[in-house]
Design an enzyme around this catalytic site. Structure first.
Site, PDB file in Angstrom:
ATOM      1  N   PRO A   1      -9.369  -1.636  -6.668  1.00  0.00           N
ATOM      2  CA  PRO A   1      -8.863  -2.126  -7.958  1.00  0.00           C
ATOM      3  C   PRO A   1      -7.486  -1.542  -8.226  1.00  0.00           C
ATOM      4  O   PRO A   1      -7.196  -0.402  -7.855  1.00  0.00           O
ATOM      5  CB  PRO A   1      -9.902  -1.613  -8.955  1.00  0.00           C
ATOM      6  CG  PRO A   1     -11.149  -1.441  -8.138  1.00  0.00           C
ATOM      7  CD  PRO A   1     -10.689  -1.010  -6.782  1.00  0.00           C
ATOM      8  N   CYS A   2      -6.619  -2.323  -8.846  1.00  0.00           N
ATOM      9  CA  CYS A   2      -5.227  -1.885  -8.987  1.00  0.00           C
ATOM     10  C   CYS A   2      -5.008  -0.934 -10.152  1.00  0.00           C
ATOM     11  O   CYS A   2      -3.976  -0.295 -10.246  1.00  0.00           O
ATOM     12  CB  CYS A   2      -4.295  -3.084  -9.112  1.00  0.00           C
ATOM     13  SG  CYS A   2      -4.565  -4.090 -10.576  1.00  0.00           S
ATOM     14  N   GLN A   3      -5.968  -0.809 -11.077  1.00  0.00           N
ATOM     15  CA  GLN A   3      -5.770   0.068 -12.223  1.00  0.00           C
ATOM     16  C   GLN A   3      -5.588   1.512 -11.772  1.00  0.00           C
ATOM     17  O   GLN A   3      -6.331   2.007 -10.926  1.00  0.00           O
ATOM     18  CB  GLN A   3      -6.962  -0.001 -13.178  1.00  0.00           C
ATOM     19  CG  GLN A   3      -7.118  -1.340 -13.851  1.00  0.00           C
ATOM     20  CD  GLN A   3      -8.003  -2.276 -13.062  1.00  0.00           C
ATOM     21  OE1 GLN A   3      -8.235  -2.047 -11.889  1.00  0.00           O
ATOM     22  NE2 GLN A   3      -8.490  -3.306 -13.721  1.00  0.00           N
ATOM     23  N   GLY A   4      -4.596   2.160 -12.328  1.00  0.00           N
ATOM     24  CA  GLY A   4      -4.464   3.588 -12.111  1.00  0.00           C
ATOM     25  C   GLY A   4      -3.552   3.987 -10.977  1.00  0.00           C
ATOM     26  O   GLY A   4      -3.156   5.135 -10.886  1.00  0.00           O
TER      27      GLY A   4
ATOM     28  N   GLU B   1       1.884  -0.515  -9.837  1.00  0.00           N
ATOM     29  CA  GLU B   1       0.957   0.044  -8.847  1.00  0.00           C
ATOM     30  C   GLU B   1       1.445  -0.234  -7.426  1.00  0.00           C
ATOM     31  O   GLU B   1       1.367   0.617  -6.547  1.00  0.00           O
ATOM     32  CB  GLU B   1      -0.445  -0.553  -9.053  1.00  0.00           C
ATOM     33  CG  GLU B   1      -1.144  -0.102 -10.314  1.00  0.00           C
ATOM     34  CD  GLU B   1      -0.752  -0.946 -11.522  1.00  0.00           C
ATOM     35  OE1 GLU B   1      -1.338  -0.724 -12.596  1.00  0.00           O
ATOM     36  OE2 GLU B   1       0.133  -1.809 -11.408  1.00  0.00           O
TER      37      GLU B   1
END
Length: 379
Positions: A75-78, A123
């Site tokens: 997942p691309c979050q963070g 990201e």
């Protein structure tokens, strides 16, 4: 004895990426997926013994085997905070785990797959920085946004693909299909809905999955299902079916009489035009998402539609012929074929869980194209 090129699949889902790579001679030696139903589907098709159905962070580094390839779509979050000092930021964790596996397995090549907008995100810039002077500095990166339809998938699904290599720069795979190829050219025309779902029963007998349970990871789960087991219909209200009957191929909510629409749509004369949309027989599908079984989520009505021979005088609305139109959303089986899964692929889970697995998967044709491009560097 190992018969193929050893690979690891992280955030493996139901096995879409692995399916494509196995078809090109790769052999999975480890797969990690936290969603237990998706992991069970993966296991049903590729074997349970190498699957970790749980938190990727709980896999000890010492137990990560060497592999020549790692694939996965964190997942691309963070990721934009990856370089900050707060190493415990939970938004960083899944990306950190991907990098931990690359560091431990030491693959010659890795592949990252993500949504199309990832290529323009902060990201993504941090990923490039990691290759410049961070954990991925040994790897040369290539990347592009690829359309699955260009690789023989009957679906317009754009994904960001990043290939990291420490055995020489690896270019993106060359398209094999295009929307309107020239006569005598090397490229084939895009595959269409007609190519993959025509001939299936248009009125499935059942609205439910068969009664069946199987044990995976010591837990009883619904399944295993395959083929026509997941070709079931929904039970929309009569008013909903009437709405669908006005939607021609390529059309949407704007084709429905205003008096039949919910207020939220009736009072919105523009925008979200693909809501309650109908696919076209002679074109690829739109992107299959996790809630393809809901007409309000996009262009997911079955493509079969023919206008009625008679309509009300002076009416701007054209209704479909009730005998020759199919007024339902695509089934789970049809969605799986549009996602380029084999017709005998096995599925585990509830209806909603299986839909999520299908919508989150990497289409087989795209995975195979990437595998064919990578394989010569690992031969």
């Amino acid at each position: 004895m190992m018969s193929g090129i050893p690979m690891i699949d992280l955030f493996a889902g139901c096995g879409g990426m692995t399916q494509g790579f196995v078809a090109e001679g790769f052999e999975p030696i480890l797969a990690v997926e936290w969603d237990r139903a998706a992991a069970a589907t993966y296991a049903a098709n590729h074997g349970e013994e190498h699957v970790v159905a749980g938190d990727i962070a709980q896999v000890p580094t010492a137990e990560i085997p060497p592999a020549r390839l790692i694939v996965g779509g964190p997942p691309c979050q963070g990721f934009s905070n990856l370089g900050l000092k707060d190493l415990n930021d939970p938004r960083n964790q899944l990306w950190r785990e991907y990098l931990r596996f690359v560091g431990a397995a030491r693959p010659e090549v890795f592949v990252v797959e993500n949504v199309d907008r990832f290529s323009t995100s902060p990201e993504f810039q941090m990923l490039l920085a990691e290759a410049d002077h961070g954990a991925l500095r040994e790897y040369e990166l290539t990347w592009a946004v690829l359309n699955s339809a260009d690789y023989g998938v009957a679906q317009r699904r754009k994904r960001t693909i990043v290939i990291g290599s420490r055995v020489g720069r690896i270019a993106m795979p060359t398209p094999t299909h295009m929307k309107s190829p020239s006569t005598g050219g090397e490229l084939l025309p895009w595959r269409t809905l007609r190519d993959v779902i025509s001939g299936l029963p248009t009125n499935p007998a059942s609205t439910e999955l068969p009664e069946s349970t199987t044990s995976f990871f010591g837990e009883s789960m619904p399944g295993v299902f395959k083929g026509m087991d997941i070709h079931f219909r929904r039970q929309p209200l009569e008013k909903s079916r009437t709405r669908y009957s006005f939607v021609p191929p390529g059309g949407g909510r704007l084709n429905v009489p205003t008096e039949l629409l919910p207020d939220c749509w009736a009072k919105k004369p523009s925008g979200t035009v693909d809501v309650m949309g109908r696919g076209r027989w002679d074109a690829p599908s739109v992107t299959i998402r996790t809630e393809f079984f809901k007409p309000e989520k996009g262009q997911y009505l079955h493509p079969q539609w023919e206008p009625a021979k008679m309509q009300q005088p002076d009416s701007p609305w054209v209704q479909g012929d009730p005998e020759r139109s199919v007024n339902r959303v695509i089934t789970h089986y049809e969605a799986s074929l549009i996602q380029d899964f084999p017709d005998d692929y096995q599925w585990v889970g509830t209806k909603i869980q299986i839909a999520r697995q299908i919508g989150n998967a990497v289409p087989g044709g795209l995975a195979r194209a990437i595998a064919r491009q990578v394989k010569p560097y690992l031969a």
